[in-house]
Structure formats: structure tokens, C-alpha cells
Design a protein around this motif. Structure first.
Motif, PDB file in Angstrom:
ATOM      1  N   ALA A 143       0.814  -1.221   0.000  1.00  0.00           N
ATOM      2  CA  ALA A 143       0.000   0.000   0.000  1.00  0.00           C
ATOM      3  C   ALA A 143       0.844   1.266   0.000  1.00  0.00           C
ATOM      4  O   ALA A 143       0.387   2.324  -0.450  1.00  0.00           O
ATOM      5  CB  ALA A 143      -0.941  -0.001   1.204  1.00  0.00           C
ATOM      6  N   ASP A 144       2.070   1.172   0.483  1.00  0.00           N
ATOM      7  CA  ASP A 144       2.929   2.350   0.554  1.00  0.00           C
ATOM      8  C   ASP A 144       3.545   2.715  -0.793  1.00  0.00           C
ATOM      9  O   ASP A 144       3.795   3.894  -1.060  1.00  0.00           O
ATOM     10  CB  ASP A 144       4.045   2.126   1.575  1.00  0.00           C
ATOM     11  CG  ASP A 144       3.528   2.043   2.999  1.00  0.00           C
ATOM     12  OD1 ASP A 144       2.507   2.702   3.291  1.00  0.00           O
ATOM     13  OD2 ASP A 144       4.125   1.313   3.809  1.00  0.00           O
ATOM     14  N   ASN A 145       3.810   1.712  -1.636  1.00  0.00           N
ATOM     15  CA  ASN A 145       4.490   2.021  -2.904  1.00  0.00           C
ATOM     16  C   ASN A 145       3.608   1.830  -4.139  1.00  0.00           C
ATOM     17  O   ASN A 145       4.010   2.172  -5.252  1.00  0.00           O
ATOM     18  CB  ASN A 145       5.775   1.188  -3.055  1.00  0.00           C
ATOM     19  CG  ASN A 145       5.528  -0.316  -3.081  1.00  0.00           C
ATOM     20  OD1 ASN A 145       4.447  -0.783  -3.409  1.00  0.00           O
ATOM     21  ND2 ASN A 145       6.558  -1.084  -2.720  1.00  0.00           N
ATOM     22  N   ALA A 146       2.407   1.288  -3.962  1.00  0.00           N
ATOM     23  CA  ALA A 146       1.558   0.974  -5.113  1.00  0.00           C
ATOM     24  C   ALA A 146       1.267   2.202  -5.982  1.00  0.00           C
ATOM     25  O   ALA A 146       1.349   2.153  -7.213  1.00  0.00           O
ATOM     26  CB  ALA A 146       0.254   0.337  -4.640  1.00  0.00           C
ATOM     27  N   VAL A 198      -0.314  -8.124  -6.735  1.00  0.00           N
ATOM     28  CA  VAL A 198       0.011  -8.308  -5.318  1.00  0.00           C
ATOM     29  C   VAL A 198      -0.343  -9.716  -4.858  1.00  0.00           C
ATOM     30  O   VAL A 198      -1.415 -10.237  -5.186  1.00  0.00           O
ATOM     31  CB  VAL A 198      -0.743  -7.294  -4.437  1.00  0.00           C
ATOM     32  CG1 VAL A 198      -0.271  -7.391  -2.994  1.00  0.00           C
ATOM     33  CG2 VAL A 198      -0.570  -5.877  -4.959  1.00  0.00           C
ATOM     34  N   THR A 199       0.582 -10.325  -4.100  1.00  0.00           N
ATOM     35  CA  THR A 199       0.297 -11.599  -3.438  1.00  0.00           C
ATOM     36  C   THR A 199       0.627 -11.514  -1.958  1.00  0.00           C
ATOM     37  O   THR A 199      -0.241 -11.465  -1.099  1.00  0.00           O
ATOM     38  CB  THR A 199       1.104 -12.769  -4.050  1.00  0.00           C
ATOM     39  OG1 THR A 199       0.910 -12.815  -5.452  1.00  0.00           O
ATOM     40  CG2 THR A 199       0.643 -14.094  -3.454  1.00  0.00           C
ATOM     41  N   SER A 200       1.928 -11.514  -1.647  1.00  0.00           N
ATOM     42  CA  SER A 200       2.372 -11.698  -0.262  1.00  0.00           C
ATOM     43  C   SER A 200       1.869 -10.612   0.686  1.00  0.00           C
ATOM     44  O   SER A 200       1.636 -10.879   1.867  1.00  0.00           O
ATOM     45  CB  SER A 200       3.904 -11.783  -0.214  1.00  0.00           C
ATOM     46  OG  SER A 200       4.358 -12.934  -0.903  1.00  0.00           O
ATOM     47  N   TYR A 201       1.699  -9.400   0.186  1.00  0.00           N
ATOM     48  CA  TYR A 201       1.210  -8.318   1.045  1.00  0.00           C
ATOM     49  C   TYR A 201      -0.219  -8.584   1.519  1.00  0.00           C
ATOM     50  O   TYR A 201      -0.603  -8.201   2.629  1.00  0.00           O
ATOM     51  CB  TYR A 201       1.278  -6.990   0.292  1.00  0.00           C
ATOM     52  CG  TYR A 201       0.771  -5.801   1.072  1.00  0.00           C
ATOM     53  CD1 TYR A 201       1.483  -5.300   2.164  1.00  0.00           C
ATOM     54  CD2 TYR A 201      -0.423  -5.173   0.729  1.00  0.00           C
ATOM     55  CE1 TYR A 201       1.014  -4.210   2.890  1.00  0.00           C
ATOM     56  CE2 TYR A 201      -0.897  -4.082   1.441  1.00  0.00           C
ATOM     57  CZ  TYR A 201      -0.172  -3.605   2.527  1.00  0.00           C
ATOM     58  OH  TYR A 201      -0.643  -2.531   3.234  1.00  0.00           O
ATOM     59  N   VAL A 202      -0.996  -9.247   0.661  1.00  0.00           N
ATOM     60  CA  VAL A 202      -2.394  -9.520   0.986  1.00  0.00           C
ATOM     61  C   VAL A 202      -2.558 -10.833   1.743  1.00  0.00           C
ATOM     62  O   VAL A 202      -3.379 -10.947   2.642  1.00  0.00           O
ATOM     63  CB  VAL A 202      -3.253  -9.526  -0.297  1.00  0.00           C
ATOM     64  CG1 VAL A 202      -4.647 -10.094  -0.027  1.00  0.00           C
ATOM     65  CG2 VAL A 202      -3.358  -8.113  -0.863  1.00  0.00           C
ATOM     66  N   LYS A 210      -6.235  -1.327   2.612  1.00  0.00           N
ATOM     67  CA  LYS A 210      -5.255  -0.248   2.454  1.00  0.00           C
ATOM     68  C   LYS A 210      -4.826  -0.121   0.994  1.00  0.00           C
ATOM     69  O   LYS A 210      -4.639   0.982   0.474  1.00  0.00           O
ATOM     70  CB  LYS A 210      -4.031  -0.514   3.335  1.00  0.00           C
ATOM     71  CG  LYS A 210      -4.255  -0.326   4.819  1.00  0.00           C
ATOM     72  CD  LYS A 210      -2.996  -0.689   5.591  1.00  0.00           C
ATOM     73  CE  LYS A 210      -3.224  -0.590   7.103  1.00  0.00           C
ATOM     74  NZ  LYS A 210      -2.011  -1.026   7.859  1.00  0.00           N
ATOM     75  N   LEU A 211      -4.659  -1.259   0.342  1.00  0.00           N
ATOM     76  CA  LEU A 211      -4.265  -1.261  -1.068  1.00  0.00           C
ATOM     77  C   LEU A 211      -5.353  -0.630  -1.931  1.00  0.00           C
ATOM     78  O   LEU A 211      -5.061   0.199  -2.810  1.00  0.00           O
ATOM     79  CB  LEU A 211      -3.980  -2.695  -1.509  1.00  0.00           C
ATOM     80  CG  LEU A 211      -3.278  -2.914  -2.836  1.00  0.00           C
ATOM     81  CD1 LEU A 211      -1.871  -2.339  -2.805  1.00  0.00           C
ATOM     82  CD2 LEU A 211      -3.226  -4.398  -3.167  1.00  0.00           C
ATOM     83  N   VAL A 212      -6.594  -0.995  -1.676  1.00  0.00           N
ATOM     84  CA  VAL A 212      -7.710  -0.420  -2.425  1.00  0.00           C
ATOM     85  C   VAL A 212      -7.790   1.086  -2.186  1.00  0.00           C
ATOM     86  O   VAL A 212      -8.008   1.871  -3.120  1.00  0.00           O
ATOM     87  CB  VAL A 212      -9.035  -1.104  -2.042  1.00  0.00           C
ATOM     88  CG1 VAL A 212     -10.220  -0.386  -2.687  1.00  0.00           C
ATOM     89  CG2 VAL A 212      -9.029  -2.570  -2.458  1.00  0.00           C
ATOM     90  N   ASP A 213      -7.589   1.502  -0.954  1.00  0.00           N
ATOM     91  CA  ASP A 213      -7.603   2.932  -0.639  1.00  0.00           C
ATOM     92  C   ASP A 213      -6.484   3.672  -1.365  1.00  0.00           C
ATOM     93  O   ASP A 213      -6.644   4.826  -1.761  1.00  0.00           O
ATOM     94  CB  ASP A 213      -7.457   3.148   0.868  1.00  0.00           C
ATOM     95  CG  ASP A 213      -8.705   2.745   1.650  1.00  0.00           C
ATOM     96  OD1 ASP A 213      -9.775   2.623   1.016  1.00  0.00           O
ATOM     97  OD2 ASP A 213      -8.599   2.549   2.877  1.00  0.00           O
TER      98      ASP A 213
END
Length: 259
Positions: free
Chosen positions: A93-96, A109-113, A126-129
Motif C-alpha cells: 500500500a505504501d508504494n503501489a 500483489v500476493t504476499s502483502y495480501v 489499504k491497497l484499495v484505498d
């Protein structure tokens, strides 16, 4: 069914490797092919061919001394064919957002989720946001355990508790725009596709899925088309002549199109 191209980058080089063979401690992998051409060459080729939705995968761990040179190759590919390539490898989520701003159409994305063997919905939200579901591809790459397939993380070496089912696809489809699914047991081996997995995925009628893994001949491509009910997109890596393999690129495209 569409053909989705790929650019896999390891130690700053475009490569095709055997799935699950990555060793982050020594930055090594079992290699099928190492290109003398850089990532921008392949991105330019895909642009000229009008191929969209290809994935650029950074195979080095962020702690690796090779990570920055690998990342630079990936960013160069995005600049060469902006808004048409997806990028994966260490995305969170920080670098996406930075990758979307750099020209990626989607982040993979895999491992982050998938954390600690299960879906981490806090990270997923967080990624969606950060970038919106329209810019997210969830990588549900999997390996077989018994008669079922389970999502694997950390270089496809750790099983999660999440079984790849139509139910899982339904529950996650509200968080992403596409799925990418490598059959990790056969990835890079050119030994035939995971037919049971393809057949199950072919029953899905939601957002796009790209299947990868095991293609060794043209019959494998046609089997994905048939068993997948012409609904699955396909990636061919090591077997493709662009990466030193035996399958002609134009012929593969003809199989995909049913010509």
C-alpha cells in the motif's frame, strides 16, 4: 481469450526461470533463459504488437543488492509502454501509487495480501484505498495439495490456508480488477498445464483471469482455450521463442485467437 505477455526481471536481467526455484539469500534461480536484450526492448515489441495487460515481475527481494537495478529495468519498461503493463514484486500500500504514477496500469500483489497463511483484509483495504480496485491484480498463484489448489506466497514456497475456489474468486473480486494465477508446480517446466485447475477456472464468469504455467506445446494452448471455455487469458514464458523456447510467437497468437 487473450494472450498476455510477460517481462520477468531478476538481477537486472530479463529471464525465464523455473517456478519456486528463487533463492533470495544468494540471489539465484534455475534459469531457462537469460536475454541479452533489456526490458525496454520487450516493452517496445509488445507495444508495436498492440498487446495489452502484460505483467512485469521484479523477482528480486527488496533487500537484495540487485533490487534497484531490477526495479530500474521494470520502470523503464513502464515508461516505454505506459498504461498498458502491470507490475508486481514487493508491491504494498505504501508504494503501489508510485508504480501507477510511473505508468503501470495495475499493480500485482500476493504476499502483502496473504499474510500468515490467510487473507489480511486490513492490508487489502489499504491497497484499495491507495490505488482503487481498478488498478489492482490479485495474484492467486497456487500449488496442488491433494486434490485441491492453495494460494502460495514467498516465492511460491509457502502454502496458505486459502484454497483457490470459485467462492474465493467471488469474495476477492470486489477488491480487484483482474486475477493472475500461476500454476506454480509446473511454472517454467514446459511439462503440460494443470488441466484440473484450468477446468475449474473456466467455470468463472466474473472479472478476467490470466493463467500461466506448464505450456510446452501448441496443444497446451488449445487445451487452455477449450477447458477454460475461452474465458481465460494466457501467458506463455519459457516455451515461447521470444525467450529461447520452441513455440513460435505468431503461431501461439493464432491458437489463442482460434485461427
Amino acid at each position: 481469450m487473450e494472450f498476455r505477455p510477460c517481462i520477468d526481471i531478476h538481477n537486472g536481467k530479463v529471464k525465464q526461470i523455473v517456478g519456486g526455484s528463487l533463492d533470495d539469500e544468494v540471489d539465484s534461480a534455475s534459469e531457462n533463459f537469460v536475454s541479452k536484450k533489456d526490458a525496454t526492448f520487450f516493452a517496445s515489441f509488445y507495444a508495436k504488437e498492440g498487446l495489452r495487460g502484460g505483467h512485469v515481475i521484479m523477482l528480486n527481494h527488496p533487500d537484495s543488492p540487485y533490487y534497484e537495478v531490477t526495479r530500474e529495468q521494470a520502470l523503464a519498461a513502464l515508461r516505454e509502454y505506459p498504461n498498458n503493463l502491470q507490475i508486481g514484486g514487493g508491491v504494498n500500500a505504501d508504494n503501489a501509487k508510485s508504480y501507477i504514477e510511473a505508468g503501470a496500469s495495475h499493480v500485482i500483489v500476493t504476499s502483502y495480501v496473504f499474510k500468515d497463511g490467510k487473507i489480511n483484509y486490513d492490508n487489502l483495504n489499504k491497497l484499495v484505498d491507495a490505488v482503487g480496485k481498478e488498478h489492482i491484480v490479485l495474484d492467486l498463484s497456487c500449488r496442488r495439495k491433494g486434490d485441491e489448489y492453495y494460494v502460495v506466497t514467498d516465492r511460491w514456497q509457502k502454502f496458505t490456508k486459502e484454497e483457490v475456489t470459485l467462492g474465493l474468486l467471488r469474495s476477492l473480486s470486489s477488491y480487484c480488477d483482474e486475477f493472475l494465477i500461476h500454476a506454480a508446480d509446473v511454472e517454467g517446466k514446459q511439462c503440460g498445464i494443470e488441466k484440473d485447475l484450468v477446468e475449474m477456472l473456466g467455470k468463472w464468469d466474473g472479472i478476467p483471469i490470466t493463467y500461466a504455467g506448464g505450456v510446452g506445446d501448441y496443444d497446451d494452448v488449445m487445451a487452455i482455450k477449450e477447458l477454460g471455455n475461452d474465458r481465460l487469458n494466457v501467458t506463455v514464458g519459457s516455451a515461447l521463442d521470444l525467450f529461447g523456447g520452441p513455440l513460435n510467437y505468431e503461431t501461439v497468437l493464432s491458437c489463442v485467437k482460434g485461427v
